[in-house]
Motif scaffolding. Structure first.
Motif, PDB file in Angstrom:
ATOM      1  N   GLU A  34       0.836  -1.205   0.000  1.00 23.09           N
ATOM      2  CA  GLU A  34       0.000   0.000   0.000  1.00 23.09           C
ATOM      3  C   GLU A  34       0.870   1.253   0.000  1.00 23.09           C
ATOM      4  O   GLU A  34       1.973   1.249   0.562  1.00 23.09           O
ATOM      5  CB  GLU A  34      -0.878   0.038   1.254  1.00 23.09           C
ATOM      6  N   ASN A 159       3.186   0.465  -6.642  1.00 30.06           N
ATOM      7  CA  ASN A 159       1.939   0.582  -5.884  1.00 30.06           C
ATOM      8  C   ASN A 159       0.854  -0.309  -6.461  1.00 30.06           C
ATOM      9  O   ASN A 159      -0.317  -0.188  -6.103  1.00 30.06           O
ATOM     10  CB  ASN A 159       1.455   2.040  -5.865  1.00 30.06           C
ATOM     11  N   GLU A 161      -0.466  -0.332  -9.414  1.00 33.35           N
ATOM     12  CA  GLU A 161      -1.462   0.350 -10.235  1.00 33.35           C
ATOM     13  C   GLU A 161      -1.697  -0.384 -11.546  1.00 33.35           C
ATOM     14  O   GLU A 161      -2.765  -0.280 -12.146  1.00 33.35           O
ATOM     15  CB  GLU A 161      -1.030   1.790 -10.506  1.00 33.35           C
ATOM     16  N   ARG A 212      -9.448   1.989   9.682  1.00 31.12           N
ATOM     17  CA  ARG A 212      -8.954   1.190   8.545  1.00 31.12           C
ATOM     18  C   ARG A 212      -9.882   0.021   8.223  1.00 31.12           C
ATOM     19  O   ARG A 212     -10.020  -0.359   7.062  1.00 31.12           O
ATOM     20  CB  ARG A 212      -7.560   0.649   8.858  1.00 31.12           C
ATOM     21  N   ARG A 218     -13.068   4.441   1.126  1.00 33.18           N
ATOM     22  CA  ARG A 218     -12.449   4.548  -0.194  1.00 33.18           C
ATOM     23  C   ARG A 218     -10.927   4.615  -0.106  1.00 33.18           C
ATOM     24  O   ARG A 218     -10.221   4.069  -0.929  1.00 33.18           O
ATOM     25  CB  ARG A 218     -12.972   5.795  -0.931  1.00 33.18           C
ATOM     26  N   LYS A 219     -10.400   5.324   0.882  1.00 39.07           N
ATOM     27  CA  LYS A 219      -8.947   5.478   1.040  1.00 39.07           C
ATOM     28  C   LYS A 219      -8.592   5.159   2.488  1.00 39.07           C
ATOM     29  O   LYS A 219      -8.834   5.950   3.388  1.00 39.07           O
ATOM     30  CB  LYS A 219      -8.539   6.908   0.672  1.00 39.07           C
ATOM     31  N   ARG A 220      -8.042   3.969   2.702  1.00 35.55           N
ATOM     32  CA  ARG A 220      -7.665   3.589   4.060  1.00 35.55           C
ATOM     33  C   ARG A 220      -6.388   4.312   4.475  1.00 35.55           C
ATOM     34  O   ARG A 220      -5.431   4.382   3.686  1.00 35.55           O
ATOM     35  CB  ARG A 220      -7.459   2.077   4.147  1.00 35.55           C
ATOM     36  N   SER A 222      -2.773   5.185   5.981  1.00 41.26           N
ATOM     37  CA  SER A 222      -1.554   4.385   5.933  1.00 41.26           C
ATOM     38  C   SER A 222      -0.665   4.689   7.140  1.00 41.26           C
ATOM     39  O   SER A 222      -1.005   5.497   8.007  1.00 41.26           O
ATOM     40  CB  SER A 222      -0.786   4.691   4.653  1.00 41.26           C
ATOM     41  N   GLU A 225       0.289   8.298   7.476  1.00 37.68           N
ATOM     42  CA  GLU A 225      -0.807   9.155   7.929  1.00 37.68           C
ATOM     43  C   GLU A 225      -1.058   9.021   9.434  1.00 37.68           C
ATOM     44  O   GLU A 225      -1.374  10.013  10.099  1.00 37.68           O
ATOM     45  CB  GLU A 225      -2.068   8.824   7.119  1.00 37.68           C
ATOM     46  N   LYS A 260      -8.907  11.315   3.729  1.00 34.30           N
ATOM     47  CA  LYS A 260      -8.376  12.193   2.682  1.00 34.30           C
ATOM     48  C   LYS A 260      -9.339  12.462   1.532  1.00 34.30           C
ATOM     49  O   LYS A 260      -8.924  12.937   0.481  1.00 34.30           O
ATOM     50  CB  LYS A 260      -7.071  11.587   2.136  1.00 34.30           C
ATOM     51  N   ASN A 261     -10.616  12.162   1.708  1.00 30.57           N
ATOM     52  CA  ASN A 261     -11.590  12.588   0.695  1.00 30.57           C
ATOM     53  C   ASN A 261     -12.958  12.790   1.356  1.00 30.57           C
ATOM     54  O   ASN A 261     -13.236  12.237   2.427  1.00 30.57           O
ATOM     55  CB  ASN A 261     -11.673  11.591  -0.476  1.00 30.57           C
ATOM     56  N   ASP A 264     -15.365   9.717   2.361  1.00 31.65           N
ATOM     57  CA  ASP A 264     -15.100   9.001   3.612  1.00 31.65           C
ATOM     58  C   ASP A 264     -15.542   9.818   4.821  1.00 31.65           C
ATOM     59  O   ASP A 264     -16.071   9.278   5.796  1.00 31.65           O
ATOM     60  CB  ASP A 264     -13.607   8.654   3.714  1.00 31.65           C
TER      61      ASP A 264
END
Length: 279
Positions: A34, A159, A161, A212, A218-220, A222, A225, A260-261, A264
């Motif tokens: 991640e 990552n 992607e 988490r 949508r964005k766990r 890390s 963070e 971060k969005n 969430d």
């Protein structure tokens, strides 16, 4: 020389085994995980621990494999020829060495980081197969062959992607950095914030892992963070009591470091509203 982690980087046993295996096999170490799990930092810590200089090649969507070898500046040569500059008679004056070239010609063994290889075009890894395998490449403009004086320790991060080609994967030693469990995370936090109060850390990490594990996120958040969040909690001199939530679905203090969005944030606001019985 063996990598065992450093005072500022907590390396799990499986990660140290992977690093040392790649060094022994003289193959690139491909590290996935991640975002925010310390993939890029790993290369810097390997460099520090093994006492090797480091070169960093950060990949973008527009990066071409050729840039890692060298670039021929034909435009500058044409301009100089129009100005009557004597440098134009030696094409080597217009060859810019890439990170692989710099690593190959280094007088001592170096750590070469190829960061976020999955950002580039799908052909990018294939275009580096022979160079990373044979540790040499040909410079067509000058006719020279550049060979590695000392085979560099190559660490490649991804990552995930996009999928990497099988032919490329065969030439790498692979390791996936799993997200750290709570005990490993405690050790990581202690490295960055020694002496942090146990009650505060326990309360904060409990909240962090609850967030988490929330379904639909949508964005766990890390590792990087949670470290930022703890830094803020310490800067505000907050206690464990100060950061306790009314329920596990309530927004945490200073949640902007973790979420971060807006989707969430809105989800947690809805969950908190439902937990209060819709009042």
């Amino acid at each position: 020389m063996k990598f065992t982690g450093t005072d500022s980087y907590v390396a799990t046993e499986d990660l140290t085994i992977a690093v040392n295996a790649a060094v022994t096999l003289e193959r690139p170490l491909l590290v996935k995980g991640e975002p925010g799990t310390g993939k890029t930092e790993l290369a810097r810590q390997v460099s520090a621990a093994l006492g090797m200089p480091m070169l960093e090649w950060h990949i973008k969507s527009t990066t071409k494999a050729q840039q890692g070898l060298y670039e021929y500046d034909a435009v500058s040569r044409l301009r100089d020829s129009q100005l009557g500059d004597a440098r134009v008679h030696d094409v080597a004056n217009y060859i810019r060495k890439g990170k692989l070239w710099q690593a190959f010609e280094a007088e001592e063994r170096v750590v070469l980081l190829i960061d976020e290889i999955d950002k580039a075009d799908i052909e990018f890894p294939n275009d580096l197969l022979q160079e990373l395998d044979r540790m040499e490449f040909h410079v067509y403009e000058t006719g020279q062959t550049v060979r590695a004086v000392n085979r560099p320790v190559v660490i490649i991060t991804s990552n995930n992607e996009k999928e990497l080609p099988d032919a490329f994967l065969r030439r790498c030693f692979f390791h996936y950095i799993r997200f750290p469990g709570i005990e490993t995370m405690r050790r990581i936090v202690e490295v960055h914030y020694p002496g942090i109060k146990d009650e505060l850390l326990t309360t904060a990490l409990t909240q962090f892992y609850e967030i988490r594990d929330t379904a639909g996120l949508r964005k766990r958040p890390s590792t990087s963070e949670v470290l930022d969040w703890l830094k803020l909690l310490l800067a505000e001199d907050l206690s464990a009591a100060d950061i306790r939530r009314e329920g596990k679905d309530a927004l945490p203090k200073l949640y902007g470091a973790l979420l971060k969005n807006e989707q969430d944030v809105q989800m947690f606001e809805r969950l908190a509203f439902m937990a209060r019985g819709g009042r």
